[in-house]
Design a protein around this motif. Structure first.
Motif, PDB file in Angstrom:
ATOM      1  N   THR A 127       1.086 -15.256  67.019  1.00  0.00           N
ATOM      2  CA  THR A 127       0.310 -13.803  66.912  1.00  0.00           C
ATOM      3  C   THR A 127       1.028 -12.970  65.976  1.00  0.00           C
ATOM      4  N   TYR A 128       2.306 -13.791  66.181  1.00  0.00           N
ATOM      5  CA  TYR A 128       3.717 -12.564  65.281  1.00  0.00           C
ATOM      6  C   TYR A 128       3.716 -12.700  63.735  1.00  0.00           C
ATOM      7  N   SER A 129       3.458 -11.157  63.522  1.00  0.00           N
ATOM      8  CA  SER A 129       3.590 -10.820  62.243  1.00  0.00           C
ATOM      9  C   SER A 129       5.597 -11.171  62.664  1.00  0.00           C
ATOM     10  N   LEU A 130       6.029 -11.824  60.817  1.00  0.00           N
ATOM     11  CA  LEU A 130       7.671 -12.231  61.053  1.00  0.00           C
ATOM     12  C   LEU A 130       7.722 -11.451  59.746  1.00  0.00           C
ATOM     13  N   ALA A 131       9.506 -11.468  59.603  1.00  0.00           N
ATOM     14  CA  ALA A 131       9.733 -10.574  58.401  1.00  0.00           C
ATOM     15  C   ALA A 131      11.077 -10.058  58.396  1.00  0.00           C
ATOM     16  N   TRP A 132      11.511 -10.217  57.108  1.00  0.00           N
ATOM     17  CA  TRP A 132      13.116 -10.590  56.452  1.00  0.00           C
ATOM     18  C   TRP A 132      13.810  -9.371  56.485  1.00  0.00           C
ATOM     19  N   PHE A 133      14.625  -8.870  56.987  1.00  0.00           N
ATOM     20  CA  PHE A 133      15.351  -7.580  56.118  1.00  0.00           C
ATOM     21  C   PHE A 133      17.000  -8.460  55.517  1.00  0.00           C
ATOM     22  N   ARG A 134      17.545  -7.009  55.603  1.00  0.00           N
ATOM     23  CA  ARG A 134      19.086  -7.747  54.973  1.00  0.00           C
ATOM     24  C   ARG A 134      19.438  -6.544  54.706  1.00  0.00           C
ATOM     25  N   GLN A 135      20.844  -6.569  54.945  1.00  0.00           N
ATOM     26  CA  GLN A 135      21.880  -5.118  55.066  1.00  0.00           C
ATOM     27  C   GLN A 135      23.116  -5.708  53.688  1.00  0.00           C
ATOM     28  N   ALA A 136      23.050  -5.111  53.501  1.00  0.00           N
ATOM     29  CA  ALA A 136      24.733  -5.318  52.325  1.00  0.00           C
ATOM     30  C   ALA A 136      25.552  -3.651  53.052  1.00  0.00           C
ATOM     31  N   LYS A 184      25.456  -0.287  53.217  1.00  0.00           N
ATOM     32  CA  LYS A 184      24.601   0.631  53.115  1.00  0.00           C
ATOM     33  C   LYS A 184      22.883  -0.016  54.129  1.00  0.00           C
ATOM     34  N   GLU A 185      21.953   0.810  54.045  1.00  0.00           N
ATOM     35  CA  GLU A 185      21.564   0.860  55.706  1.00  0.00           C
ATOM     36  C   GLU A 185      20.288  -0.199  55.019  1.00  0.00           C
ATOM     37  N   ARG A 186      19.856  -1.336  56.501  1.00  0.00           N
ATOM     38  CA  ARG A 186      19.063  -2.732  56.148  1.00  0.00           C
ATOM     39  C   ARG A 186      18.038  -1.982  55.936  1.00  0.00           C
ATOM     40  N   GLU A 187      17.617  -2.726  54.735  1.00  0.00           N
ATOM     41  CA  GLU A 187      16.292  -2.354  53.811  1.00  0.00           C
ATOM     42  C   GLU A 187      15.967  -3.973  54.181  1.00  0.00           C
ATOM     43  N   VAL A 224      23.832  -9.734  54.875  1.00  0.00           N
ATOM     44  CA  VAL A 224      23.520 -10.425  55.931  1.00  0.00           C
ATOM     45  C   VAL A 224      22.097 -10.147  55.532  1.00  0.00           C
ATOM     46  N   HIS A 225      21.263 -11.465  55.990  1.00  0.00           N
ATOM     47  CA  HIS A 225      19.803 -11.571  56.619  1.00  0.00           C
ATOM     48  C   HIS A 225      19.686 -11.430  58.099  1.00  0.00           C
ATOM     49  N   TYR A 265       8.359  -1.235  57.131  1.00  0.00           N
ATOM     50  CA  TYR A 265       9.425  -0.393  58.353  1.00  0.00           C
ATOM     51  C   TYR A 265      10.051  -1.291  59.666  1.00  0.00           C
ATOM     52  N   SER A 266      11.149  -1.488  60.116  1.00  0.00           N
ATOM     53  CA  SER A 266      12.377  -2.430  60.521  1.00  0.00           C
ATOM     54  C   SER A 266      11.999  -1.235  61.894  1.00  0.00           C
ATOM     55  N   ARG A 267      11.292  -0.601  62.168  1.00  0.00           N
ATOM     56  CA  ARG A 267      11.596   0.187  63.320  1.00  0.00           C
ATOM     57  C   ARG A 267      10.304  -0.387  64.999  1.00  0.00           C
ATOM     58  N   TYR A 268       9.366  -1.134  63.505  1.00  0.00           N
ATOM     59  CA  TYR A 268       7.824  -1.794  64.479  1.00  0.00           C
ATOM     60  C   TYR A 268       8.261  -2.878  64.645  1.00  0.00           C
ATOM     61  N   TYR A 269       9.286  -4.074  64.970  1.00  0.00           N
ATOM     62  CA  TYR A 269       9.361  -4.931  65.155  1.00  0.00           C
ATOM     63  C   TYR A 269      10.534  -4.965  65.952  1.00  0.00           C
TER      64      TYR A 269
END
Length: 125
Positions: A30-39, A42-45, A92-93, A108-112
């Protein structure tokens, strides 16, 4: 709730890596999943996301056509297949999870709500 990411490491330009993120303590399907990364510096993207049904994926323009996200609900694991790696993929992923009822765009990372600890990906030129 725990998200445990693994699979990072060192790769050469043009090489491949496969990240995995194992989830526990939540109703994974029931969860959506995502990958973000941060160099560094730099900001997390946003990298990519897969919805809770697994039928819809989204990617940032920088990885579209090179990366593929998938999920295995039976193993409560989300994957990120990274092909055609470039030095600019070095970061870092992080994996992240949000309930299917959450509103807001997947990018958008704030929704996780839940986040893994991150795994380092380094691509040499």
């Amino acid at each position: 709730v725990q998200l445990q990411a693994c699979g990072g490491g060192l790769a050469q330009t043009g090489g491949s890596l496969r990240l995995a993120c194992a989830a526990s303590g939540l109703p994974f399907s029931t969860y959506s999943l995502a990958w973000f990364r941060q160099a560094p510096g730099k900001e997390r993207e946003f990298v990519g996301a897969i919805n809770w049904r697994g039928g819809s994926t989204h990617y940032s323009d920088s990885v579209k056509g090179r990366f593929a996200i998938s999920r295995d609900n039976a193993k409560t694991t989300v994957f990120l297949q990274m092909d055609g790696l470039k030095p600019e993929d070095t970061a870092v992923h992080y994996c992240a999870a949000r309930h299917s009822s959450s509103s807001g765009t997947l990018q958008y990372s704030r929704y996780y709500r839940y986040w893994g600890q991150g795994t380092q990906v380094t691509v040499s030129s």
